[in-house]
Every structure is written in C-alpha cells, then in structure tokens.
Design an enzyme around this catalytic site. Structure first.
Site, PDB file in Angstrom:
ATOM      1  N   ARG A 289      23.215 -30.133   5.108  1.00  0.00           N
ATOM      2  CA  ARG A 289      22.012 -30.453   5.875  1.00  0.00           C
ATOM      3  C   ARG A 289      21.580 -31.854   5.487  1.00  0.00           C
ATOM      4  O   ARG A 289      22.127 -32.450   4.575  1.00  0.00           O
ATOM      5  CB  ARG A 289      20.885 -29.421   5.687  1.00  0.00           C
TER       6      ARG A 289
ATOM      7  N   ALA B   1      20.169 -35.458   7.704  1.00  0.00           N
ATOM      8  CA  ALA B   1      20.734 -36.122   8.880  1.00  0.00           C
ATOM      9  C   ALA B   1      22.044 -36.888   8.620  1.00  0.00           C
ATOM     10  O   ALA B   1      23.040 -36.648   9.320  1.00  0.00           O
ATOM     11  CB  ALA B   1      19.670 -37.031   9.496  1.00  0.00           C
TER      12      ALA B   1
ATOM     13  N   GLN C  69      13.499 -27.459   0.350  1.00  0.00           N
ATOM     14  CA  GLN C  69      14.476 -28.510  -0.010  1.00  0.00           C
ATOM     15  C   GLN C  69      13.960 -29.384  -1.146  1.00  0.00           C
ATOM     16  O   GLN C  69      14.749 -29.935  -1.917  1.00  0.00           O
ATOM     17  CB  GLN C  69      14.787 -29.396   1.207  1.00  0.00           C
TER      18      GLN C  69
ATOM     19  N   ASP D 215      15.175 -37.779  10.700  1.00  0.00           N
ATOM     20  CA  ASP D 215      16.224 -37.095  11.464  1.00  0.00           C
ATOM     21  C   ASP D 215      16.492 -37.779  12.799  1.00  0.00           C
ATOM     22  O   ASP D 215      17.591 -37.709  13.337  1.00  0.00           O
ATOM     23  CB  ASP D 215      15.858 -35.634  11.684  1.00  0.00           C
TER      24      ASP D 215
ATOM     25  N   LYS E 150      11.318 -33.766   8.433  1.00  0.00           N
ATOM     26  CA  LYS E 150      10.971 -32.402   8.014  1.00  0.00           C
ATOM     27  C   LYS E 150       9.495 -32.084   8.264  1.00  0.00           C
ATOM     28  O   LYS E 150       8.619 -32.907   8.023  1.00  0.00           O
ATOM     29  CB  LYS E 150      11.313 -32.267   6.521  1.00  0.00           C
TER      30      LYS E 150
END
Ligand code: MRU
Length: 414
Positions: free
Chosen positions: A56, A58, A208, A249, A260
């Site tokens: 995960r 980008a 995360q 992203d 996020k």
C-alpha cells in the site's frame, strides 16, 4: 538502528518452488507484529495483495502495478500466438491492475507505463518484449528511490533546526519502493541533525501510523511519540509542532490533494495555528487530467475496519502440552477459533510457529458505517508540495505543471 535496516518493500526474484519469476513483498497488513513475506506467482496474486493492503502507499502501488503486469507477461503468456494477441490481452490485464484501488493515481500510472512500453515496442519478438517489460518494472524501483531521496533533500531544506514534525498515515519507505516521501524528508532531516522529534498520528482505522510509521522511525533511530488522531489539535495548540508533512495519493492540477482520511483536518488545524502544511510526493502522483480535487474518486473500504480492530501475532507455547494441543488444533493448517459476539480469530501453523490473525469487534453488531479511506485537502490549505523536481507553491497550477514537464506524470489516462 538505521534507515538501512528497513526492508525492501517489494522485489522480483525467482521462486524456488516454481523455478519461475515471482513478486515478493513484506505483508504490510500484518506488520509489525507478524513479519510475513508474500510470494505472488501470478498477476492476480499481486492484485489481491493490493486490495488486501499487503502492499500500500501510492508510490509502492505504482511499482506493484508495473510488477504485476510484468509478472503476467513472463508467467502467464506462454500460449500467446502473436505480439498482437499479447497486446490485446495486456490491455485487459493493465486495466484490471489499475482498477484494484481507485484513489492513488500511481496505480494507473504504473500499469499505463507498462502498457505504453509494450505498445511502443510491438515490433520486437515476444521473448524480447517480456524482457523489456521486466527491465522496465525493475527500473521503476531504482527510479522511485532516487526520486524519494531528492524529495527528502528538497523537503529537509524547508525545516527549521530541531524541527518538531507531525505526520499522518505512512508515507515511509514501506509506502514506496524504498526511503519514503514524507518520511524521506524526515529521514533526510534527521541525517542532517535537524529533527527534534516526530509526532506520529496512529491513523485510524487501519493504523498505518501506529503500525508502520512507528516501526520505521524506530528502525531509523528517529525520536518520535505516537498519538491518537484526535490528539493532534491539542498538541498543535500547545505550540509543539513546527511543520506537518504528509504524502499524497493523487494531486489535481490545482494542487488539491487526496491523502489518507484525516489529512484535511490536519491542514485546517495548521492554518488555524500558523503551522506550515507540506505535501511530499513524486510527480507520478500528480494527475494533470483533473483540474481540481472534486472528481478524485475516494475509496470506501470494509465497514469492519471501523467496527473493530484487526490484529496479528504469533502464539508462543510455554509447555509441551500447549504445543501438542496447538499441533492438534492446526492439523488441517488453520484452526478457526470459535469466539462469541462476532469476534474472529484463526491460528495457522507456519513451519514451527502458530500465527494468529484476528479481528476484535468494538461496535455493536449491525451498525451503519461510513468508511472513506481518503479525503481531499484543498490547495488553499497547503503551504508547499515537495516533488523530486523541486517545491511547488501557490499558484499551484502553474508551479505543478512546470515541475511535471517531461516527467511522465499522468496527463491523460488511456
Ligand atoms: O490506504 P493506504 O495505506 O494505501 O494510504 C496511504 C496514504 O494515504 C499515504 O499517505 C500515501 O499513499 C502516500 S505514500 C508515500
């Protein structure tokens, strides 16, 4: 403790079990409490890893997408009768890979780059084409790290001495091929002796920050403190934050930035408290086809991410009797532990170890949930966007277009 202790995010190697190439990756969905490495032998495996968030972030998704297409080319096209037939199927595979998650533009960028390479070389033989595609995917790994190191250098120059920096989610080495974007800035500034400390947002719902950013900073020897997301405002009001740095992203042409969920709130807080808000991202994250952030598709994820918390770990039996019992229960490979109230837990025997994967319910059953994985921060809240080609500031439209020139940033998604 050093940044070099952080493992490579994903890599290409022969799988001894099949004798054919495979994509290997650290399973980020289980880090840091289980250090699994996944082996993908087919592009569908990489797609599943992307959807399950084993890989995960980008830029890492861009490289994973390219590797997925290359893996398909070398492992799944033995029956291709012509380059033309190969290219037709390639278009389908590239589309499928690009669609695995909607928000990070790097996914489409990585898949598109492979598609373009293959179509541009349609005059070579199939074996040569496959080789070219693998070489391209591997080159993207080195390019990504080089870009991140440049982002790090540009970003570190913006920070004051003894900077106290707050970051959200994980825009670290694990979110890229290596080194990281927002964390790349922090790592570089740390090497220069400029970091006073880092505030790490835990980043609900997938954590995360708590799981991955804390793990990376610990490994790199950067001082940090972990906070829950709702503590950032109070920490900022106390005057303990000199800058916020996040990844991205997808960045629209006018600078509106998807990142996020929770990023937008931090940007608003920064404006209120006079703290600079920086976005660090490679030009491959800039999508000049979108004039602003209104049309960025925001991924919505499984409600269970919000109604409970996933966990992974390893059972350490203390007595021979416990080992015997676990061996018996995992004889079929996995023991699905019966727990009431909808909690879930499985124990899987892996070699001599017993891995636990679980989900603990927090909310009552059958609640309605809204779970967007990203939000869009309007450009007006962003102090600067740090890319490998330099630092964009308002007017972002002009500044970003100039930085993207000639980089292959997405201008038109085929
Ligand atoms: O859902 P994730 O973990 O893929 O989201 C990752 C982020 O939002 C990162 O901040 C972003 O991709 C930048 S990574 C350098």
């Amino acid at each position: 403790m050093a940044i070099t202790d952080i493992p490579q995010t994903l890599w290409w190697a022969d799988d001894p079990a099949t004798g054919r190439p495979a994509v290997y990756m650290v399973d980020q969905s289980r880090l840091p409490l289980a250090g699994d490495v996944l082996v993908c032998n087919a592009y569908s495996g990489v797609c599943a890893a992307i959807q399950g968030m084993a890989v995960r972030g980008a830029p890492a998704l861009g490289v994973a997408a390219a590797m997925a297409v290359a893996l398909w080319a070398v492992n799944e096209t033995d029956d291709a009768t012509s380059v033309e037939a190969f290219l037709t199927k390639l278009d389908e595979v590239a589309d499928e890979v690009a669609a695995t998650r909607p928000t990070a533009v790097n996914l489409a960028w990585g898949a598109e780059r492979m598609r373009a390479l293959a179509h541009d070389n349609a005059d070579v033989s199939l074996p040569e084409l496959r080789e070219l595609m693998v070489a391209e995917a591997l080159a993207m790994v080195d390019e990504d790290e080089a870009r991140n190191r440049r982002i790090g250098a540009f970003g570190a120059a913006l920070l004051p001495q003894d900077a106290r920096v707050l970051t959200h989610c994980n825009a670290g080495s694990l979110a890229t091929a290596y080194f990281g974007t927002a964390l790349g800035v922090i790592f570089t500034a740390h090497e220069q002796g400029k970091i006073g400390g880092v505030w790490v947002d835990e980043t609900r719902p997938v954590l995360q920050g708590a799981r991955l950013t804390a793990w990376e900073l610990r490994m790199a020897g950067v001082p940090f403190r972990l906070i829950t997301d709702n503590m950032a405002a109070s920490v900022m009001r106390s005057g303990w934050v000199d800058a916020v740095i996040v990844g991205a992203d997808r960045i629209a042409a006018n600078g509106d930035t998807a990142n996020k969920i929770g990023t937008y709130g931090l940007a608003v807080l920064c404006k209120e408290h006079g703290v600079p808000f920086y976005v660090a991202a490679p030009t491959s994250t800039i999508d000049l086809t979108l004039p602003n952030g209104d049309d960025i598709v925001i991924e919505e994820r499984d409600p269970r991410e919000v109604t409970g918390i996933s966990f992974s770990g390893v059972i350490e039996p203390h007595t021979p009797a416990e080992t015997t019992a676990l061996d018996a229960l995992t004889r079929e490979g996995t023991w699905v532990v019966p727990i009431a109230k909808g909690h879930a837990m499985e124990v899987t025997r892996k070699g001599g170890a017993y891995q636990v994967d679980g989900w603990a319910r927090v909310a009552p059953p059958n609640v309605e949930v809204y779970n967007p994985a990203f939000d869009v921060t309007p450009a007006a809240f962003i102090t600067a966007i740090i890319t490998e080609n330099g630092v964009a500031t308002a007017d972002f439209a002009a500044s970003l277009a100039a930085l993207c020139e000639g980089t292959g940033a997405i201008h038109e998604i085929g």
